[in-house]
Motif scaffolding. Sequence first.
Motif, PDB file in Angstrom:
ATOM      1  N   VAL A 145     -37.576  -6.449  28.377  1.00  0.00           N
ATOM      2  CA  VAL A 145     -36.984  -6.581  29.704  1.00  0.00           C
ATOM      3  C   VAL A 145     -37.190  -5.278  30.460  1.00  0.00           C
ATOM      4  CG1 VAL A 145     -34.831  -6.947  30.962  1.00  0.00           C
ATOM      5  CG2 VAL A 145     -35.250  -8.185  28.837  1.00  0.00           C
ATOM      6  N   ASP A 146     -37.642  -5.405  31.695  1.00  0.00           N
ATOM      7  CA  ASP A 146     -37.818  -4.234  32.559  1.00  0.00           C
ATOM      8  C   ASP A 146     -36.530  -4.050  33.364  1.00  0.00           C
ATOM      9  OD1 ASP A 146     -38.522  -2.283  34.358  1.00  0.00           O
ATOM     10  OD2 ASP A 146     -40.190  -3.400  35.241  1.00  0.00           O
ATOM     11  N   PRO A 147     -35.661  -3.083  32.974  1.00  0.00           N
ATOM     12  CA  PRO A 147     -34.378  -2.922  33.664  1.00  0.00           C
ATOM     13  C   PRO A 147     -34.528  -2.547  35.138  1.00  0.00           C
ATOM     14  CG  PRO A 147     -34.646  -1.254  31.942  1.00  0.00           C
ATOM     15  CD  PRO A 147     -35.815  -2.159  31.876  1.00  0.00           C
ATOM     16  N   ASP A 148     -35.594  -1.822  35.463  1.00  0.00           N
ATOM     17  CA  ASP A 148     -35.810  -1.457  36.872  1.00  0.00           C
ATOM     18  C   ASP A 148     -36.064  -2.702  37.718  1.00  0.00           C
ATOM     19  OD1 ASP A 148     -35.501   1.250  36.300  1.00  0.00           O
ATOM     20  OD2 ASP A 148     -37.650   1.519  35.903  1.00  0.00           O
ATOM     21  N   ARG A 149     -36.847  -3.621  37.186  1.00  0.00           N
ATOM     22  CA  ARG A 149     -37.138  -4.876  37.904  1.00  0.00           C
ATOM     23  C   ARG A 149     -35.864  -5.712  38.055  1.00  0.00           C
ATOM     24  NH1 ARG A 149     -39.395  -7.756  41.586  1.00  0.00           N
ATOM     25  NH2 ARG A 149     -40.129  -9.804  40.983  1.00  0.00           N
ATOM     26  N   VAL A 150     -35.020  -5.724  37.014  1.00  0.00           N
ATOM     27  CA  VAL A 150     -33.756  -6.466  37.085  1.00  0.00           C
ATOM     28  C   VAL A 150     -32.882  -5.887  38.194  1.00  0.00           C
ATOM     29  CG1 VAL A 150     -31.596  -6.981  35.840  1.00  0.00           C
ATOM     30  CG2 VAL A 150     -33.784  -7.170  34.653  1.00  0.00           C
ATOM     31  N   ARG A 151     -32.758  -4.547  38.225  1.00  0.00           N
ATOM     32  CA  ARG A 151     -31.941  -3.900  39.263  1.00  0.00           C
ATOM     33  C   ARG A 151     -32.508  -4.156  40.664  1.00  0.00           C
ATOM     34  NH1 ARG A 151     -32.518   0.347  35.987  1.00  0.00           N
ATOM     35  NH2 ARG A 151     -30.970   0.471  34.355  1.00  0.00           N
ATOM     36  N   GLU A 152     -33.841  -4.119  40.769  1.00  0.00           N
ATOM     37  CA  GLU A 152     -34.498  -4.367  42.056  1.00  0.00           C
ATOM     38  C   GLU A 152     -34.162  -5.771  42.568  1.00  0.00           C
ATOM     39  OE1 GLU A 152     -39.020  -5.257  43.563  1.00  0.00           O
ATOM     40  OE2 GLU A 152     -38.775  -3.711  42.021  1.00  0.00           O
ATOM     41  N   LEU A 153     -34.293  -6.759  41.696  1.00  0.00           N
ATOM     42  CA  LEU A 153     -33.981  -8.137  42.095  1.00  0.00           C
ATOM     43  C   LEU A 153     -32.502  -8.279  42.441  1.00  0.00           C
ATOM     44  CD1 LEU A 153     -36.142 -10.092  39.493  1.00  0.00           C
ATOM     45  CD2 LEU A 153     -36.562  -9.908  41.951  1.00  0.00           C
ATOM     46  N   GLY A 170     -33.217 -14.279  29.196  1.00  0.00           N
ATOM     47  CA  GLY A 170     -31.865 -14.817  29.106  1.00  0.00           C
ATOM     48  C   GLY A 170     -30.928 -14.118  30.070  1.00  0.00           C
ATOM     49  N   ARG A 171     -29.905 -14.838  30.493  1.00  0.00           N
ATOM     50  CA  ARG A 171     -28.928 -14.271  31.423  1.00  0.00           C
ATOM     51  C   ARG A 171     -28.205 -13.082  30.793  1.00  0.00           C
ATOM     52  NH1 ARG A 171     -25.268 -18.743  33.465  1.00  0.00           N
ATOM     53  NH2 ARG A 171     -24.086 -18.065  31.674  1.00  0.00           N
ATOM     54  N   ALA A 172     -27.951 -13.144  29.473  1.00  0.00           N
ATOM     55  CA  ALA A 172     -27.281 -12.028  28.793  1.00  0.00           C
ATOM     56  C   ALA A 172     -28.137 -10.747  28.889  1.00  0.00           C
ATOM     57  CB  ALA A 172     -27.005 -12.376  27.333  1.00  0.00           C
ATOM     58  N   SER A 173     -29.458 -10.909  28.860  1.00  0.00           N
ATOM     59  CA  SER A 173     -30.348  -9.747  28.986  1.00  0.00           C
ATOM     60  C   SER A 173     -30.220  -9.139  30.380  1.00  0.00           C
ATOM     61  CB  SER A 173     -31.798 -10.166  28.740  1.00  0.00           C
ATOM     62  OG  SER A 173     -31.956 -10.612  27.413  1.00  0.00           O
ATOM     63  N   VAL A 174     -30.027  -9.975  31.377  1.00  0.00           N
ATOM     64  CA  VAL A 174     -29.834  -9.478  32.746  1.00  0.00           C
ATOM     65  C   VAL A 174     -28.559  -8.649  32.811  1.00  0.00           C
ATOM     66  CG1 VAL A 174     -29.405 -10.149  35.157  1.00  0.00           C
ATOM     67  CG2 VAL A 174     -31.105 -11.388  33.794  1.00  0.00           C
ATOM     68  N   TYR A 175     -27.475  -9.166  32.248  1.00  0.00           N
ATOM     69  CA  TYR A 175     -26.193  -8.442  32.262  1.00  0.00           C
ATOM     70  C   TYR A 175     -26.311  -7.109  31.521  1.00  0.00           C
ATOM     71  CZ  TYR A 175     -23.809 -12.538  34.129  1.00  0.00           C
ATOM     72  OH  TYR A 175     -23.410 -13.574  34.931  1.00  0.00           O
ATOM     73  N   ARG A 176     -27.026  -7.096  30.382  1.00  0.00           N
ATOM     74  CA  ARG A 176     -27.199  -5.838  29.653  1.00  0.00           C
ATOM     75  C   ARG A 176     -28.000  -4.830  30.468  1.00  0.00           C
ATOM     76  NH1 ARG A 176     -27.543  -9.286  25.203  1.00  0.00           N
ATOM     77  NH2 ARG A 176     -29.800  -9.461  25.370  1.00  0.00           N
ATOM     78  N   ALA A 177     -29.047  -5.285  31.138  1.00  0.00           N
ATOM     79  CA  ALA A 177     -29.882  -4.389  31.943  1.00  0.00           C
ATOM     80  C   ALA A 177     -29.081  -3.835  33.125  1.00  0.00           C
ATOM     81  CB  ALA A 177     -31.116  -5.126  32.446  1.00  0.00           C
ATOM     82  N   LEU A 178     -28.239  -4.658  33.726  1.00  0.00           N
ATOM     83  CA  LEU A 178     -27.434  -4.192  34.855  1.00  0.00           C
ATOM     84  C   LEU A 178     -26.343  -3.213  34.401  1.00  0.00           C
ATOM     85  CD1 LEU A 178     -27.043  -7.506  36.868  1.00  0.00           C
ATOM     86  CD2 LEU A 178     -28.426  -5.509  37.496  1.00  0.00           C
ATOM     87  N   ALA A 179     -25.844  -3.379  33.204  1.00  0.00           N
ATOM     88  CA  ALA A 179     -24.781  -2.502  32.673  1.00  0.00           C
ATOM     89  C   ALA A 179     -25.337  -1.158  32.222  1.00  0.00           C
ATOM     90  CB  ALA A 179     -24.068  -3.178  31.510  1.00  0.00           C
ATOM     91  N   ALA A 180     -26.636  -1.112  31.892  1.00  0.00           N
ATOM     92  CA  ALA A 180     -27.218   0.123  31.359  1.00  0.00           C
ATOM     93  C   ALA A 180     -27.375   1.186  32.414  1.00  0.00           C
ATOM     94  CB  ALA A 180     -28.574  -0.174  30.741  1.00  0.00           C
TER      95      ALA A 180
END
Length: 180
Positions: A145-153, A170-180
Amino acid sequence: MFVGYARVSSTGQSLDIQNEALVNAGCEKVFAEKLSGRSMKDRIELANAIDFVREGDTLVVTRLDRLARSVGDLHRIIETLTEKKVAFRCLNQSGVDTDSSTGRLMLAILGAVASFENDIRLERQREGIEKAKLAGKYKGRKPTVDPDRVRELHDNGLGPAAIAREMGIGRASVYRALAA
């Protein structure tokens, strides 16, 4: 009737030595598989062997660790065989059988030793991984998962479900990336 069970842990290993020893011991039928023995899960040939044996038969293995790696699994297997009035014998560990009280004692002791050895091996493996991590040689799996891309979106107004669909994660991966 003597019924044999042979097992190796990986597909690259050979069952030939075990099969030969079981046939030489008088086994008329041998069930064999290439699968880890850490648990009874997915060990189809073991289940087939246990289902196949009948009252008066003897299930034979070359070594106790071919049958079970945990004391719990060993006791469950032996209990099932005992309920079916099927004996058990181990070729390379003489005296390990269910025909006598001494054999049953040896079975319990060697089962406990096999479980202990497995625990020690896992402990050494964990220690090795920790040492490699400290030396920077063990980095684990590469991130998917690219956390920068998640934050950008997310900054562009997309919700976690939409981000997950967009990125195929997965949605859980999105939540983890946003929390990091």
